[in-house]
Design a protein around this motif. Structure first.
Motif, PDB file in Angstrom:
ATOM      1  N   ASN A   1       0.843  -1.703  -0.119  1.00 19.06           N
ATOM      2  CA  ASN A   1       0.183   0.215   0.303  1.00 19.06           C
ATOM      3  C   ASN A   1       0.904   1.130  -0.039  1.00 19.06           C
ATOM      4  O   ASN A   1       0.268   2.140  -0.193  1.00 19.06           O
ATOM      5  N   VAL A   2       2.340   1.404   0.270  1.00 18.46           N
ATOM      6  CA  VAL A   2       3.052   2.659  -0.017  1.00 18.46           C
ATOM      7  C   VAL A   2       2.607   3.098  -1.058  1.00 18.46           C
ATOM      8  O   VAL A   2       2.634   4.757  -1.448  1.00 18.46           O
ATOM      9  N   GLU A   3       3.066   2.428  -1.912  1.00 17.11           N
ATOM     10  CA  GLU A   3       2.439   3.484  -3.421  1.00 17.11           C
ATOM     11  C   GLU A   3       1.533   4.161  -3.965  1.00 17.11           C
ATOM     12  O   GLU A   3       0.932   5.099  -4.264  1.00 17.11           O
ATOM     13  N   LYS A   4      -0.040   2.676  -3.264  1.00 20.93           N
ATOM     14  CA  LYS A   4      -1.255   3.498  -3.296  1.00 20.93           C
ATOM     15  C   LYS A   4      -1.324   4.501  -2.089  1.00 20.93           C
ATOM     16  O   LYS A   4      -2.630   5.438  -3.137  1.00 20.93           O
ATOM     17  N   ALA A   5      -1.296   4.750  -1.573  1.00 22.68           N
ATOM     18  CA  ALA A   5      -1.214   5.618  -0.521  1.00 22.68           C
ATOM     19  C   ALA A   5      -0.956   7.054  -1.574  1.00 22.68           C
ATOM     20  O   ALA A   5      -1.812   8.228  -1.394  1.00 22.68           O
ATOM     21  N   PHE A   6       0.567   7.053  -1.933  1.00 23.93           N
ATOM     22  CA  PHE A   6       0.377   8.325  -2.243  1.00 23.93           C
ATOM     23  C   PHE A   6      -0.421   8.385  -3.800  1.00 23.93           C
ATOM     24  O   PHE A   6      -0.420   9.769  -3.985  1.00 23.93           O
ATOM     25  N   VAL A   7      -0.260   7.646  -4.162  1.00 24.53           N
ATOM     26  CA  VAL A   7      -1.352   7.472  -5.836  1.00 24.53           C
ATOM     27  C   VAL A   7      -2.563   8.247  -5.415  1.00 24.53           C
ATOM     28  O   VAL A   7      -2.778   9.233  -5.853  1.00 24.53           O
ATOM     29  N   GLU A   8      -3.053   7.782  -4.874  1.00 24.71           N
ATOM     30  CA  GLU A   8      -4.345   8.311  -3.917  1.00 24.71           C
ATOM     31  C   GLU A   8      -4.106   9.411  -3.691  1.00 24.71           C
ATOM     32  O   GLU A   8      -5.037  10.712  -4.148  1.00 24.71           O
ATOM     33  N   ALA A   9      -2.871  10.503  -2.607  1.00 28.31           N
ATOM     34  CA  ALA A   9      -2.941  11.418  -2.149  1.00 28.31           C
ATOM     35  C   ALA A   9      -2.906  12.700  -3.644  1.00 28.31           C
ATOM     36  O   ALA A   9      -3.716  13.247  -3.026  1.00 28.31           O
ATOM     37  N   VAL A  10      -1.748  11.967  -4.314  1.00 24.39           N
ATOM     38  CA  VAL A  10      -1.985  13.659  -5.740  1.00 24.39           C
ATOM     39  C   VAL A  10      -3.478  13.285  -6.353  1.00 24.39           C
ATOM     40  O   VAL A  10      -3.778  14.059  -6.579  1.00 24.39           O
ATOM     41  N   LYS A  11      -4.297  12.287  -6.144  1.00 20.86           N
ATOM     42  CA  LYS A  11      -5.471  12.487  -7.214  1.00 20.86           C
ATOM     43  C   LYS A  11      -6.706  13.509  -6.026  1.00 20.86           C
ATOM     44  O   LYS A  11      -7.091  14.401  -6.936  1.00 20.86           O
ATOM     45  N   LEU A  12      -6.218  13.429  -4.838  1.00 18.16           N
ATOM     46  CA  LEU A  12      -7.069  14.198  -3.779  1.00 18.16           C
ATOM     47  C   LEU A  12      -7.124  15.383  -3.817  1.00 18.16           C
ATOM     48  O   LEU A  12      -7.106  16.766  -4.645  1.00 18.16           O
ATOM     49  N   VAL A  13      -5.215  15.571  -4.119  1.00 15.65           N
ATOM     50  CA  VAL A  13      -4.508  17.352  -4.915  1.00 15.65           C
ATOM     51  C   VAL A  13      -4.878  17.732  -5.934  1.00 15.65           C
ATOM     52  O   VAL A  13      -5.793  18.738  -5.812  1.00 15.65           O
ATOM     53  N   ILE A  14      -5.314  16.887  -6.646  1.00 12.28           N
ATOM     54  CA  ILE A  14      -5.417  17.464  -8.160  1.00 12.28           C
ATOM     55  C   ILE A  14      -7.505  17.993  -8.128  1.00 12.28           C
ATOM     56  O   ILE A  14      -7.615  18.759  -8.715  1.00 12.28           O
ATOM     57  N   MET A  15      -7.904  17.312  -7.619  1.00 18.60           N
ATOM     58  CA  MET A  15      -9.045  17.101  -7.359  1.00 18.60           C
ATOM     59  C   MET A  15      -9.608  18.091  -6.238  1.00 18.60           C
ATOM     60  O   MET A  15     -10.487  18.905  -7.114  1.00 18.60           O
ATOM     61  N   ARG A  16      -9.112  18.577  -5.027  1.00 18.22           N
ATOM     62  CA  ARG A  16      -9.196  19.742  -4.099  1.00 18.22           C
ATOM     63  C   ARG A  16      -8.933  21.355  -4.654  1.00 18.22           C
ATOM     64  O   ARG A  16      -9.158  22.246  -4.439  1.00 18.22           O
ATOM     65  N   MET A  17      -7.915  20.873  -6.369  1.00 18.15           N
ATOM     66  CA  MET A  17      -7.212  22.035  -6.754  1.00 18.15           C
ATOM     67  C   MET A  17      -8.879  22.988  -6.990  1.00 18.15           C
ATOM     68  O   MET A  17      -9.151  23.966  -7.107  1.00 18.15           O
ATOM     69  N   PHE A  18      -9.854  21.715  -8.052  1.00 17.86           N
ATOM     70  CA  PHE A  18     -10.787  22.457  -9.500  1.00 17.86           C
ATOM     71  C   PHE A  18     -12.077  22.232  -8.174  1.00 17.86           C
ATOM     72  O   PHE A  18     -12.468  23.373  -8.865  1.00 17.86           O
ATOM     73  N   THR A  19     -11.543  21.609  -6.884  1.00 22.98           N
ATOM     74  CA  THR A  19     -13.137  22.516  -6.150  1.00 22.98           C
ATOM     75  C   THR A  19     -12.477  23.936  -5.362  1.00 22.98           C
ATOM     76  O   THR A  19     -13.555  24.414  -4.864  1.00 22.98           O
ATOM     77  N   SER A  20     -11.815  23.613  -4.690  1.00 24.40           N
ATOM     78  CA  SER A  20     -11.371  25.070  -3.893  1.00 24.40           C
ATOM     79  C   SER A  20     -10.054  26.294  -4.519  1.00 24.40           C
ATOM     80  O   SER A  20      -9.288  25.744  -4.041  1.00 24.40           O
ATOM     81  N   GLU A  21     -10.557  27.248  -4.598  1.00 22.34           N
ATOM     82  CA  GLU A  21      -9.349  28.148  -4.947  1.00 22.34           C
ATOM     83  C   GLU A  21      -8.488  29.000  -3.742  1.00 22.34           C
ATOM     84  O   GLU A  21      -8.133  28.781  -3.841  1.00 22.34           O
ATOM     85  N   SER A  22      -9.626  28.490  -2.247  1.00 22.23           N
ATOM     86  CA  SER A  22      -8.706  29.141  -1.180  1.00 22.23           C
ATOM     87  C   SER A  22      -7.392  28.241  -1.308  1.00 22.23           C
ATOM     88  O   SER A  22      -6.416  28.039  -1.276  1.00 22.23           O
ATOM     89  N   PHE A  23      -7.954  26.560  -1.623  1.00 21.22           N
ATOM     90  CA  PHE A  23      -6.602  24.865  -1.325  1.00 21.22           C
ATOM     91  C   PHE A  23      -5.657  25.848  -2.649  1.00 21.22           C
ATOM     92  O   PHE A  23      -4.224  25.342  -2.170  1.00 21.22           O
ATOM     93  N   LYS A  24      -5.655  26.017  -3.192  1.00 21.74           N
ATOM     94  CA  LYS A  24      -5.199  26.308  -4.381  1.00 21.74           C
ATOM     95  C   LYS A  24      -3.661  26.940  -4.749  1.00 21.74           C
ATOM     96  O   LYS A  24      -2.711  27.376  -4.881  1.00 21.74           O
ATOM     97  N   ASN A  25      -4.534  28.306  -4.093  1.00 21.58           N
ATOM     98  CA  ASN A  25      -3.794  29.490  -4.000  1.00 21.58           C
ATOM     99  C   ASN A  25      -2.838  28.828  -2.574  1.00 21.58           C
ATOM    100  O   ASN A  25      -1.638  29.519  -2.482  1.00 21.58           O
ATOM    101  N   SER A  26      -3.469  27.978  -1.710  1.00 21.59           N
ATOM    102  CA  SER A  26      -2.020  28.281  -0.743  1.00 21.59           C
ATOM    103  C   SER A  26      -1.197  27.145  -0.667  1.00 21.59           C
ATOM    104  O   SER A  26      -0.331  26.923  -0.177  1.00 21.59           O
ATOM    105  N   ILE A  27      -1.429  26.240  -1.800  1.00 23.73           N
ATOM    106  CA  ILE A  27      -0.036  25.452  -2.294  1.00 23.73           C
ATOM    107  C   ILE A  27       1.160  25.524  -3.187  1.00 23.73           C
ATOM    108  O   ILE A  27       0.805  26.944  -4.105  1.00 23.73           O
TER     109      ILE A  27
END
Length: 229
Positions: free
Chosen positions: A156-182
């Motif tokens: 599950n090590v690689e899976k943890a990182f892959v799913e985390a990246v997917k969630l970051v990308i999704m959150r960037m599209f749904t939250s302008e505040s999050f996108k501007n913070s990273i």
């Protein structure tokens, strides 16, 4: 030369001493496991290019020390982070019970929408923390993801990182505040790995020519090796 550019996501790995943070990062970045190695002094980082859902992304993964004396310094590294992996050892109840301390630090130092991933490492060993109570902790404290992993076997090590990246990308599209913070500095792809110890975070670690060593008192310069799984 490939002129394609990719975004960069900054991930932080935190947790109590000896839960296997460095082994967790090393298994993901190099697919290897070292049975024993010295404790992390301050902060080390790794860079890796990944492809998730046909998107190329560069990850900056910051592996932090679990010792109490480094806590105040580490807080500054949350700035600009897209996600944080909070580790405990499934065979170490004390590390699970200290998770609230890391959550308090997150609330004080990280953006409120940072992607939080709870990781129960050392799943290959006899457990002292049940999966059910870890899942309850995850839900009670608004973690986005939870994985039980083994830095030794790679489970599950690689899976943890892959799913985390997917969630970051999704959150960037749904939250302008999050996108501007990273930090999402665009860079030319290159597979590389670097380690360093620093007193403060920098915007682009690739621009640094040599590491800044932390000032550690003799009593903290422990030379004993720790068991990492």
């Amino acid at each position: 030369m490939n002129k394609e550019t990719v975004p960069m996501f900054k991930f932080i790995v935190v947790g109590d001493q000896s839960v296997g943070k460095s082994s967790f990062v090393k298994q993901y970045s190099e697919s290897i496991f070292i049975e024993t190695h010295k404790p992390t002094i301050g902060v080390e980082f790794v860079k890796k290019i990944v492809v998730v859902d046909k998107r190329r992304v560069e990850l900056q993964i910051w592996d932090t020390a679990g010792q109490e004396q480094f806590r105040s310094m580490i807080k500054s590294f949350y700035r600009g982070a897209a996600g944080v992996f909070v580790l405990y050892g499934v065979n170490q109840r004390d590390s699970f019970e200290k998770l609230n301390e890391w959550l308090q630090e997150l609330q004080e130092s990280a953006h409120e929408e940072i992607v939080k991933i709870l990781v129960g490492n050392k799943s290959d060993l006899e457990r002292d923390v049940s999966k059910k109570e870890a899942e309850k902790f995850m839900n009670d404290n608004n973690f986005s993801l939870f994985f039980e992993t083994s830095a030794k076997t790679g489970e599950n090590v690689e899976k943890a990182f892959v799913e985390a990246v997917k969630l970051v990308i999704m959150r960037m599209f749904t939250s302008e505040s999050f996108k501007n913070s990273i930090k999402t500095i665009k860079k030319t792809p290159a597979n590389s790995r670097q380690n360093t110890s620093r007193n403060e975070p920098i915007d682009d670690v690739a621009q640094s020519s040599k590491p800044i060593q932390l000032q550690v008192t003799p009593q903290n310069q422990q030379k004993q090796e720790k068991q990492c799984c």
